[in-house]
Design an enzyme around this catalytic site. Structure first.
Site, mmCIF file in Angstrom:
data_model
loop_
_atom_site.group_PDB
_atom_site.id
_atom_site.type_symbol
_atom_site.label_atom_id
_atom_site.label_comp_id
_atom_site.label_asym_id
_atom_site.label_seq_id
_atom_site.Cartn_x
_atom_site.Cartn_y
_atom_site.Cartn_z
ATOM 1 N N ILE A 172 0.807 -1.162 -0.075
ATOM 2 C CA ILE A 172 0.094 -0.289 -0.151
ATOM 3 C C ILE A 172 0.804 1.215 -0.063
ATOM 4 O O ILE A 172 0.365 2.468 -0.280
ATOM 5 C CB ILE A 172 -0.863 0.125 1.255
ATOM 6 N N ALA A 173 2.157 1.106 0.181
ATOM 7 C CA ALA A 173 3.034 2.205 0.320
ATOM 8 C C ALA A 173 4.469 1.613 0.126
ATOM 9 O O ALA A 173 4.819 0.585 0.482
ATOM 10 C CB ALA A 173 3.011 3.020 1.686
ATOM 11 N N ALA A 194 11.842 1.174 3.292
ATOM 12 C CA ALA A 194 10.908 -0.090 3.556
ATOM 13 C C ALA A 194 9.551 0.148 2.832
ATOM 14 O O ALA A 194 9.192 1.176 2.115
ATOM 15 C CB ALA A 194 10.412 -0.068 5.036
ATOM 16 N N GLN A 195 8.753 -0.926 2.586
ATOM 17 C CA GLN A 195 7.217 -0.908 1.989
ATOM 18 C C GLN A 195 6.304 -1.479 3.022
ATOM 19 O O GLN A 195 6.786 -2.416 3.922
ATOM 20 C CB GLN A 195 7.367 -1.360 0.735
ATOM 21 N N VAL A 196 5.225 -1.091 2.900
ATOM 22 C CA VAL A 196 4.013 -1.625 3.738
ATOM 23 C C VAL A 196 2.909 -2.380 2.977
ATOM 24 O O VAL A 196 2.477 -2.043 2.121
ATOM 25 C CB VAL A 196 3.348 -0.335 4.550
ATOM 26 N N LYS A 230 5.176 -3.480 7.954
ATOM 27 C CA LYS A 230 6.348 -2.825 7.146
ATOM 28 C C LYS A 230 7.914 -3.621 7.068
ATOM 29 O O LYS A 230 8.299 -4.214 8.361
ATOM 30 C CB LYS A 230 6.453 -1.605 8.153
ATOM 31 N N ASP A 286 7.483 13.732 12.849
ATOM 32 C CA ASP A 286 7.097 13.778 11.420
ATOM 33 C C ASP A 286 5.608 13.825 11.147
ATOM 34 O O ASP A 286 5.251 13.000 10.253
ATOM 35 C CB ASP A 286 7.610 12.604 10.623
ATOM 36 N N ALA A 291 8.478 3.210 -0.067
ATOM 37 C CA ALA A 291 9.565 4.452 0.012
ATOM 38 C C ALA A 291 10.960 3.872 -0.059
ATOM 39 O O ALA A 291 11.342 2.444 -0.333
ATOM 40 C CB ALA A 291 9.313 5.027 1.302
ATOM 41 N N SER A 292 11.903 4.681 0.299
ATOM 42 C CA SER A 292 13.428 4.235 0.005
ATOM 43 C C SER A 292 13.900 3.419 1.217
ATOM 44 O O SER A 292 14.885 2.584 0.899
ATOM 45 C CB SER A 292 14.314 5.361 0.102
#
Length: 499
Positions: free
Chosen positions: A77-78, A83-85, A99, A242, A80-81
Site C-alpha cells: 500500500i506504500a 521500507a514498504q508496507v 512494514k 514527522d 519508500a526508500s
C-alpha cells in the site's frame, strides 16, 4: 543552485535522500531557499518483488508468510526508500500493517556514512565551514537516521505515544511477536489521511468529504489534532517527529490517528520547561518573558554573537506580537521561528536536534489546519490550552492540601478566614507584635496556615518546574508543614518570654 542540489540528492539513493531531509530541518545553518527545495525531495522508488519480501519475512521471523499470517496482500500500500508496507491479517483475524525493510539498506547506509565521514575530516582539517564541525554534523545525521532504520525503536516509540495518548488520539498497537529490527507489524488504522481529505475538500467541497466521513466536523477535528500534538509537545515532551499530512489520519468521530513513528523527539525536563515557557508566554501575551526563553534554545559556539541574537529576539518578538492585531493571518508561534533561525545563522549560533524536531512538529501543526479550514487559528487554541493548563496547575496546588495536614487546616478555616484575608495588610512583623500583646491562640494558627500555604505553593511550583511527580511533591509537603509548626513554636516562645 538549490534546485540542482535537490535533484542530485534524489539521484544518489536512500542515504542522500535522508541527508537532504535532515538538512531541510537545519534552519539554523542553511538558507531558506535551499530548505524550500529540500522539503520537496521526492522518493520515487519501485516496490520490491513479493518473492523478495517473502524471503525477508522468513529470514527475520523464522517462518513463512503463510505460517504467520492468515492473509498477506502481495501488493504494497506504500513504498519508500527504506521500507514498504503491506496489509495483512493475523492468525487471530486482526487486520495489520506490516512494514518490511528493503534489502541492503543498513549495509548501504553504513558504507555511505563512512564515505561522508572521510569527506568531513578533510572539510574540518581546512576549516572550510569555520566553526561548524562537519564530522559532528555527519555523526548527528548518522545517529538520527539509524533510529529510523531500527524498527524496534519505532515500535517502542509507538508504544510510548499510545500510553500518553488522549481519548481522541489513536496510535496503533504493535504486535511484538511479529516484529524485529527489520519487520514492524502494527494494527491497521482505518482512516483517511489529512492529505487525502484536504484534497477532496479542495477539489469537491466539504460535502464530498462528509460523504466519505459522515461524522466529520472540521472544528472538532482540528481542535482534537491540535490538542493531541500540543499534549505530546508540551505535556509529555515525547512527540511524533514527522507529523505531516500523510502521517496523520482522520478517523471516525473526529479522532486523530498517527502512523509512521521512525522519527521522534524527546525533550529533557529542562528543555521541556524552556519550550513550555516560550510558547506559554507567547500565547498569553508576555512577549518579554517569551523572548528570554527563546534565547535559551540555542547553542553558543566560539564564533557566536549571543548578545546580538538576544537583542534581535527581544526587539523583533515585541514588534511581531504588536502587529498581530493588524494581520493575524501570517502570525503564529512557528512563523517567528524562521526569522529567529535566520538571525542564528548570521550570529553563528546552533540548535539541538530535538529542538529542531520540536519546531518541525509545531510548524507542521500550523500548516495542516489551513489545508482544511483557512479560518482556523492555532494561536487561539494555544491560548486556551495554556489557560486550562494554568487552571490545572492551580487545582494541583489546591489538591495538595487534601493530605492529613491539609484536612487539619481546613477544619480551622471557617474560624480564621477573616484573619487570612487580612494577611496582605498585616505583615509577619505586625503579627508577632500582636502575639506579644494578645497571645498566640488565634494568631498562631493564622500564621501557621499562612506560612504553610506560602511554602506549599512555592514547593508545588518549583516541583512541577523541575518535573517532579505529584506523589513526590505531596510527600515533600511535609517540609512546609514542619516549617510552619516551627514558626508556631517560635511564636509561643515569644509569648512566654513576654508573660
Amino acid at each position: 543552485m538549490a534546485f540542482s542540489v535537490r535533484r542530485t540528492l534524489e539521484s544518489l539513493g536512500m542515504t542522500y535522500l535522508k541527508l537532504g531531509q535532515f538538512i531541510a530541518m537545519r534552519h539554523d545553518m542553511v538558507p531558506a531557499n535551499y530548505i524550500t527545495q529540500l522539503n520537496k525531495l521526492y522518493e520515487s522508488v519501485p516496490a520490491e518483488s513479493y518473492d523478495s519480501i517473502s524471503r525477508r519475512v522468513k529470514q527475520e521471523l523464522g517462518q513463512s508468510i503463510e505460517e504467520l499470517f492468515q492473509w498477506f496482500d502481495p501488493v504494497p500500500i506504500a513504498a519508500a526508500s527504506v521500507a514498504q508496507v503491506h496489509k495483512a491479517t493475523t492468525k487471530g483475524g486482526e487486520l495489520v500493517a506490516v512494514k518490511v525493510q528493503r534489502s541492503g539498506v543498513n549495509r548501504d547506509f553504513a558504507s555511505d556514512i563512512r564515505n561522508l565521514t572521510r569527506i568531513a575530516r578533510v572539510v574540518d582539517a581546512f576549516k572550510l565551514l569555520k566553526s561548524i564541525s562537519m564530522q559532528d554534523f555527519v555523526k548527528e545525521f548518522g545517529d538520527y537516521t539509524s533510529r529510523e532504520l531500527n524498527f524496534i525503536s519505532e515500535g517502542q516509540t509507538a508504544d510510548r505515544l499510545r500510553r500518553n495518548a488522549l481519548s481522541f488520539e489513536v496510535v496503533p498497537k504493535i504486535h511484538w511477536e511479529l516484529t524485529t529490527s527489520r519487520i514492524l507489524t502494527m494494527t491497521f488504522l482505518k482512516g483517511n489521511s489529512f492529505a487525502k481529505v484536504s484534497q477532496i475538500i479542495k477539489e469537491h467541497g466539504l460535502s464530498a468529504a462528509k460523504g466519505l466521513i459522515p461524522s466529520l466536523d472540521l472544528t472538532t477535528l482540528l481542535n482534537n489534532l491540535c490538542n493531541a500534538v500540543l499534549n505530546q509537545l508540551f505535556n509529555n515532551g515525547f512527540f511524533h517527529g514527522d507529523p505531516h499530512p500523510g502521517n496523520i489520519l482522520v478517523m471516525e468521530n473526529n479522532s486523530v490517528g498517527f502512523v509512521d513513528f521512525g522519527i521522534f523527539g524527546n525533550l529533557s525536563k529542562e528543555d521541556l520547561i524552556i519550550t513550555n515557557n516560550y510558547i506559554r508566554n507567547l500565547a498569553l501575551g508576555n512577549t518579554a518573558i517569551s523572548a528570554l526563553y527563546l534565547t535559551k534554545l540555542c547553542i553558543v559556539t566560539e564564533d557566536s554573537d549571543y548578545d546580538s541574537y538576544k537583542k534581535m529576539v527581544q526587539s523583533n518578538l515585541a514588534k511581531w506580537t504588536q502587529s498581530i492585531q493588524f494581520d493575524t493571518e501570517s502570525h503564529s508561534p512557528g512563523s517567528f521561528y524562521f526569522s529567529a533561525t535566520a538571525q542564528m545563522r548570521r550570529d553563528n549560533l546552533r540548535m539541538k536536534m530535538d529542538f529542531l524536531l520540536y519546531w518541525r512538529a509545531l510548524i507542521f501543526l500550523e500548516s495542516i489546519p489551513s489545508l482544511l479550514d483557512p479560518s482556523f487559528k492555532l494561536l487561539d487554541v494555544l491560548q486556551k490550552f495554556y489557560e486550562e493548563k494554568n487552571s490545572l496547575f492551580v487545582k494541583e496546588v489546591a489538591d495538595s492540601f487534601y493530605s492529613e495536614e491539609g484536612r487539619y487546616l481546613q477544619q480551622q478555616w471557617a474560624e480564621i478566614h477573616p484573619q487570612l484575608l487580612a494577611l496582605r495588610n498585616n505583615p509577619p512583623t505586625q503579627t508577632i507584635a500582636r502575639v506579644r500583646h494578645h497571645g498566640p491562640s488565634v494568631d498562631a494558627r493564622y500564621y501557621k496556615i499562612a506560612f504553610f500555604l506560602m511554602n506549599a505553593i512555592l514547593l508545588v511550583f518549583f516541583g512541577r518546574t523541575m518535573g517532579l511527580s505529584s506523589s513526590v511533591i505531596q510527600l515533600l509537603l511535609f517540609v512546609p508543614a514542619t516549617l510552619s509548626l516551627w514558626q508556631v513554636v517560635a511564636l509561643l516562645r515569644i509569648n512566654q518570654s513576654t508573660s
